[in-house]
Scaffold this active site. Structure first.
Site, PDB file in Angstrom:
ATOM      1  N   HIS A  71     -55.981  28.292  21.711  1.00  0.00           N
ATOM      2  CA  HIS A  71     -55.334  29.392  22.429  1.00  0.00           C
ATOM      3  C   HIS A  71     -56.085  30.712  22.283  1.00  0.00           C
ATOM      4  O   HIS A  71     -55.880  31.631  23.064  1.00  0.00           O
ATOM      5  CB  HIS A  71     -53.859  29.531  22.018  1.00  0.00           C
ATOM      6  N   ASP A 104     -54.615  22.289  19.287  1.00  0.00           N
ATOM      7  CA  ASP A 104     -54.881  23.725  19.325  1.00  0.00           C
ATOM      8  C   ASP A 104     -56.156  24.098  18.563  1.00  0.00           C
ATOM      9  O   ASP A 104     -56.182  25.070  17.808  1.00  0.00           O
ATOM     10  CB  ASP A 104     -53.687  24.510  18.776  1.00  0.00           C
ATOM     11  N   SER A 157     -55.035  34.133  14.375  1.00  0.00           N
ATOM     12  CA  SER A 157     -55.181  32.742  14.809  1.00  0.00           C
ATOM     13  C   SER A 157     -56.630  32.275  14.718  1.00  0.00           C
ATOM     14  O   SER A 157     -57.540  32.966  15.136  1.00  0.00           O
ATOM     15  CB  SER A 157     -54.701  32.569  16.242  1.00  0.00           C
TER      16      SER A 157
END
Length: 433
Positions: free
Chosen positions: A152, A182, A263
């Protein structure tokens, strides 16, 4: 479940706390820099000091100008050593998009770091930073270094830039992505790379052991921030969706602080080894109660398996069974007894809703309304359990499936001869592995 991109741009531009599945999830990796120069919460047993003078409680006349005490402290601990070992391999990842991509027509509030793409070609002259995340360098050779981050973080990117620990900015090239876990791999020039992280064994983690998260909360302005916590739990199943694709993480839970921009950064053990890649954080429960200290990372053993495939093929190829399915817990007690004829001892499992023809499941003899309870003699309680077990296999492998039909337990070996791309689309059914 609700999830938000971990970059400052998406955090500021989209103002996006998305609500999905009744749980708010804020995408982001763990931050908090020891280099932030402040106060360290370190147990006395793990820290040591040198040149520490003997102190007394006597009070002297201290009239005159106030001065700094001439004491030099050299603080060393397991935490500082772990951070020193890995921090130079942690990077910031900038997602570059064209100006026309910055509108978020999806309504997802930049949940996965990207905005709606117009699919138009760009010569690169109009690219601008749309969001920022984190990553960690895990491999290098004479010409190339490889960075692992979240899918992402790079989603919808028209270009990528990677900022090294010393502030050097280099161009990144996307090697491959895997939406299901992911994860993504980026390659950069190794010329300025002077540190590479080491992966630890996530299967050996103990609940309660120390964990450190390193990344760029709120973007590269706070790069190499470090936060300290513990391993709160393991094998937590976290689900979400990205552009219609299921995100399914068999995650490590930690209470180390996670903020937008983190992230893709590493979760690190006390030996300075990467034990996970931080991905998401729960910020709100189904009952709208605010939540603190619930962050999740993709286990390192899963990461290594995926990035090796991405380096080789640019994608991950997964085998298919050819069924649609549903958690048995969604089926009423009456239906379990009258239709499925299950014994009372069977409370968990996966119900087969349909079987596609000429697929491995069909050829093995699996049928509609069979209830799968084990894969390779390991208990299966949910659809996520079945997917996780299936996706550990490769095309060409054989998988033992234990199931109930008409109240009787049976087992069959399924030859996994096809991958996901061979399945027919069926939008009227639930998950199709």
């Amino acid at each position: 479940m609700q999830r938000k991109d971990v970059t400052p741009d998406s955090d500021q531009k989209s103002n996006g706390l998305m609500k999905k599945f009744g749980i708010g999830i804020l995408g982001g990796l763990v931050g908090g820099a020891l280099a932030f120069g402040g106060v360290y919460a370190i147990t006395g047993s793990n820290s040591s000091t040198s040149n520490s003078p003997t102190t007394t409680n006597s009070v002297k006349n201290n009239s005159g100008d106030t001065k700094v005490t001439n004491v030099n402290l050299d603080v060393n601990s397991d935490v500082t050593k772990a951070v020193e070992k890995v921090q130079d391999a942690v990077v910031s990842v900038i997602n570059l998009q064209s100006a026309s991509q910055t509108s978020d027509a999806s309504g997802f509030g930049g949940l996965f770091g990207g905005n709606e793409s117009d699919n138009s070609e760009s010569d690169g002259s109009d690219l601008q930073a749309a969001s920022e995340g984190s990553g960690v360098i895990y491999k290098k050779d004479d010409k190339t270094a490889y960075v692992v981050t979240n899918n992402h973080v790079v989603d919808q990117a028209k270009g990528l830039e990677v900022i090294l620990h010393d502030g050097t900015k280099v161009e990144g090239e996307l090697v491959g992505t895997d939406a299901y876990t992911d994860l993504a791999v980026i390659k950069i020039s190794s010329e300025k790379v002077d540190a590479v992280a080491e992966f630890g064994n996530s299967d050996n983690l103990k609940i309660g052991e120390p964990a450190l998260a390193i990344g760029s909360p709120l973007g590269s302005a706070y790069a190499n921030s470090v936060t300290q916590g513990i391993i709160s739990s393991v094998n937590r199943n976290i689900q979400n969706e990205n552009n219609g694709q299921t995100i399914n993480i068999n995650a490590i839970q930690t209470d180390a602080a996670i903020n937008p921009g983190n992230s893709g950064g590493p979760l690190v053990n006390i030996e300075g080894q990467v034990i996970g890649i931080n991905s998401v954080k729960i910020v709100q429960s189904e009952s709208q109660v605010s939540v603190e200290g619930m962050g999740f990372a993709i286990p390192s053993n899963d990461v290594v398996n995926i990035i090796n495939q991405l380096e080789k093929d640019g994608k991950v190829t997964r085998p298919a069974l050819g069924i649609t399915m549903e958690d048995l817990t969604n089926i009423s007690t009456q239906q379990r007894k009258e239709i499925l004829k299950l014994p009372d001892t069977v409370q968990m499992g996966v119900l087969i809703r349909s079987v596609q023809s000429a697929t491995p499941a069909d050829k093995a003899g699996l049928e509609r309304y069979d209830v799968i309870t084990k894969i390779d003699d390991e208990d299966i309680e949910t659809v996520s359990d079945l997917q996780s077990a299936l996706y550990k296999k490769k095309v060409g492998d054989t998988m033992k499936v234990t199931f109930y039909r008409d109240g009787k337990e049976q087992s069959v070996n399924v030859d996994l001869t096809i991958d996901q791309t061979a399945l027919k689309s069926n939008t009227n059914e639930s998950t199709n592995p």
